[in-house]
Design an enzyme around this catalytic site. Structure first.
Site, PDB file in Angstrom:
ATOM      1  N   GLU A   1     -18.311   4.985  -0.895  1.00  0.00           N
ATOM      2  CA  GLU A   1     -17.529   4.311  -1.931  1.00  0.00           C
ATOM      3  C   GLU A   1     -18.281   4.173  -3.257  1.00  0.00           C
ATOM      4  OE1 GLU A   1     -16.151   3.223   2.128  1.00  0.00           O
ATOM      5  OE2 GLU A   1     -18.113   3.097   1.111  1.00  0.00           O
TER       6      GLU A   1
ATOM      7  N   HIS B   1      -5.677  -3.163   2.099  1.00  0.00           N
ATOM      8  CA  HIS B   1      -6.020  -3.943   3.300  1.00  0.00           C
ATOM      9  C   HIS B   1      -6.816  -5.205   2.951  1.00  0.00           C
ATOM     10  CE1 HIS B   1      -4.724  -0.196   5.034  1.00  0.00           C
ATOM     11  NE2 HIS B   1      -4.884  -0.637   6.268  1.00  0.00           N
TER      12      HIS B   1
ATOM     13  N   ARG C   1       0.845  -1.200   0.000  1.00  0.00           N
ATOM     14  CA  ARG C   1       0.000   0.000   0.000  1.00  0.00           C
ATOM     15  C   ARG C   1       0.884   1.255   0.000  1.00  0.00           C
ATOM     16  NH1 ARG C   1      -1.784   1.328   6.145  1.00  0.00           N
ATOM     17  NH2 ARG C   1      -0.201   0.129   7.229  1.00  0.00           N
TER      18      ARG C   1
ATOM     19  N   ASP D   1      -8.236  -5.851  12.495  1.00  0.00           N
ATOM     20  CA  ASP D   1      -9.491  -5.266  12.004  1.00  0.00           C
ATOM     21  C   ASP D   1     -10.610  -6.297  11.913  1.00  0.00           C
ATOM     22  OD1 ASP D   1      -8.239  -2.875  11.877  1.00  0.00           O
ATOM     23  OD2 ASP D   1      -8.177  -2.725   9.695  1.00  0.00           O
TER      24      ASP D   1
ATOM     25  N   PHE E   1     -14.533  -2.476   0.725  1.00  0.00           N
ATOM     26  CA  PHE E   1     -15.456  -1.413   0.334  1.00  0.00           C
ATOM     27  C   PHE E   1     -15.322  -1.015  -1.133  1.00  0.00           C
ATOM     28  CE2 PHE E   1     -14.257  -0.431   4.896  1.00  0.00           C
ATOM     29  CZ  PHE E   1     -15.286  -1.196   5.413  1.00  0.00           C
TER      30      PHE E   1
ATOM     31  N   ARG F   1      -1.606  -4.649   3.594  1.00  0.00           N
ATOM     32  CA  ARG F   1      -1.315  -3.825   4.773  1.00  0.00           C
ATOM     33  C   ARG F   1       0.020  -4.191   5.400  1.00  0.00           C
ATOM     34  NH1 ARG F   1      -4.576  -4.156  10.549  1.00  0.00           N
ATOM     35  NH2 ARG F   1      -3.670  -2.308  11.516  1.00  0.00           N
TER      36      ARG F   1
END
Length: 314
Positions: free
Chosen positions: A58, A109, A10, A117, A83, A167
Site C-alpha cells: 500500500e 471496509h 463500495r 474480519d 491499509f 462493506r
C-alpha cells in the site's frame, strides 16, 4: 423520485468510477490486491489499461499514485481503510498531502461493520488520521446515490481527497436521481426543533430510522447528513445549535478524532451547546456478524433513539 437501492457503498464506488472513466480519461485506478473486495474490479474489467494492481504494498501504491498525479492523471488508490489510510499514512502525508497532489485515497471496509474480519481490519481511526493532514478533504457518503455523486465531486476537485467506503449493504436515504452533492455542504434529512442528530456514513440511515421512531413519541429531532467530515459544514452545525439547542453526533468510528470532535470544535468556538457523541468508545472491535456488532457497539437506530430521548427529556 428514484427507487430505494440497497447496496454497499463500495459497490456504488466501483460503478461510479467506471461510469466516469469515459468522461474523464485522466482517471486511473490503483489497488493493493483487493480489487474484488473494493469493487475496483468493475473498473479493471472495463479499462484494464488504466488499472494498476500494486500488490500488497500500500505504501508503494500511494507513491505510484503521487507520481501519476504529477503527470496529469487523476489516480484513485484503493484498499481496505486499515491499509490505505493506516499503513500508508506517512506516504499520504509526505507524498500526497505536503505537495497537495491530486490523489484520491479510497478506504474500503471501514468501521465495525467489517464484521467477521475482526479488530485488525475494523478501521475506526481512518477519519481521524485523514483529518489531521492539511488540505485533505474527507468524504463519508451515506448511500448509493450519495457515493456516486461524491465520487464525481472528488474527480472535479483539485487536490487530495479521502473517500470512505462501507462493506455492509445499506438502503438509500437519498432517493432522487438528480441528487446534488457539494463538498463541505451538509444535507438536512429530517425537520425537528427538540435536538439535532448529526450523522455520517452508514449511521445516516440509522439516524433517520431513529427520528421516525422518536416522532411517534412526540419528539422531533433534526437529522443532518454530514457527508463531508472535512471541511465540515460549520454553518449547518451552528444553525442546528442555535435552533435546537442540543446536538448528538453519530459515527461508525472512534469518538476520538472523528465527526463528534469536529462538531465539538465548531460549537465550542462559535455557539456552545451540549454535544453527546455516539460512536466506538475508544476501544477495538472484535469478530462477529456485522449487524450484531453494530447493535453491541451502540450503532443502531434503537440506541440512537434512546440516547436522543434522554437528551431531550433531560
Amino acid at each position: 423520485m428514484a427507487e430505494i437501492v440497497t447496496k454497499a457503498t463500495r459497490e456504488s464506488f466501483g460503478e461510479a468510477i467506471t461510469e466516469l472513466a469515459e468522461k474523464y480519461p485522466e482517471i486511473v485506478v490503483l489497488d493493493a490486491d483487493l480489487a474484488a473486495a473494493t469493487k475496483t474490479e468493475i473498473f479493471k474489467k472495463a479499462y484494464p489499461n488504466r488499472f494498476i494492481d500494486c500488490g500488497i504494498a500500500e505504501c508503494n501504491m500511494i507513491g505510484v499514485a503521487a507520481g501519476l498525479a504529477t503527470c496529469g492523471k487523476i489516480p484513485f488508490a484503493a484498499s481496505f481503510a486499515m491499509f490505505s489510510a493506516g499503513r500508508a499514512f506517512e506516504q499520504i502525508r509526505n507524498s500526497v498531502g505536503y505537495p497537495h497532489l491530486n490523489v484520491k485515497i479510497v478506504g474500503s471496509h471501514a468501521g465495525i461493520s467489517v464484521g467477521e474480519d475482526g479488530a485488525t481490519h475494523q478501521c475506526n481511526e481512518d477519519i481521524a488520521l485523514m483529518r489531521t493532514i492539511p488540505g485533505m478533504v474527507v468524504l463519508n457518503p451515506a448511500d448509493h446515490y450519495e457515493m456516486k455523486a461524491a465520487v464525481e465531486a472528488a474527480v472535479k476537485y483539485q487536490g487530495p481527497v479521502y473517500i470512505r467506503l462501507g462493506r455492509l449493504a445499506v438502503a438509500s436515504v437519498h432517493n432522487n436521481d438528480d441528487y446534488q452533492f457539494e463538498i463541505g455542504k451538509a444535507i438536512q434529512l429530517c425537520e425537528g426543533t427538540d435536538a439535532t442528530v448529526i450523522a455520517t456514513g452508514l449511521m445516516v440511515g440509522e439516524a433517520v430510522k431513529a427520528a421516525a421512531a422518536l416522532k411517534e413519541k412526540g419528539i422531533h429531532v433534526r437529522v443532518i447528513d454530514m457527508h463531508t467530515v472535512k471541511p465540515i459544514d460549520r454553518e449547518a452545525v451552528v444553525r442546528a445549535a442555535k435552533e435546537t439547542g442540543k446536538l448528538i453526533t453519530v459515527e461508525e468510528h472512534n469518538i476520538v478524532g472523528g465527526l463528534g470532535e469536529a462538531v465539538c470544535s465548531v460549537v465550542c468556538e462559535e455557539y456552545p451547546v451540549p454535544v453527546t457523541r455516539i460512536g466506538v468508545e475508544d476501544c477495538y472491535g472484535h469478530s462477529g456478524p456485522a449487524k450484531d456488532l453494530l447493535k453491541e457497539f451502540g450503532l443502531s437506530a434503537e440506541h440512537i433513539a434512546g440516547v436522543a430521548e434522554k437528551v431531550v427529556r433531560a
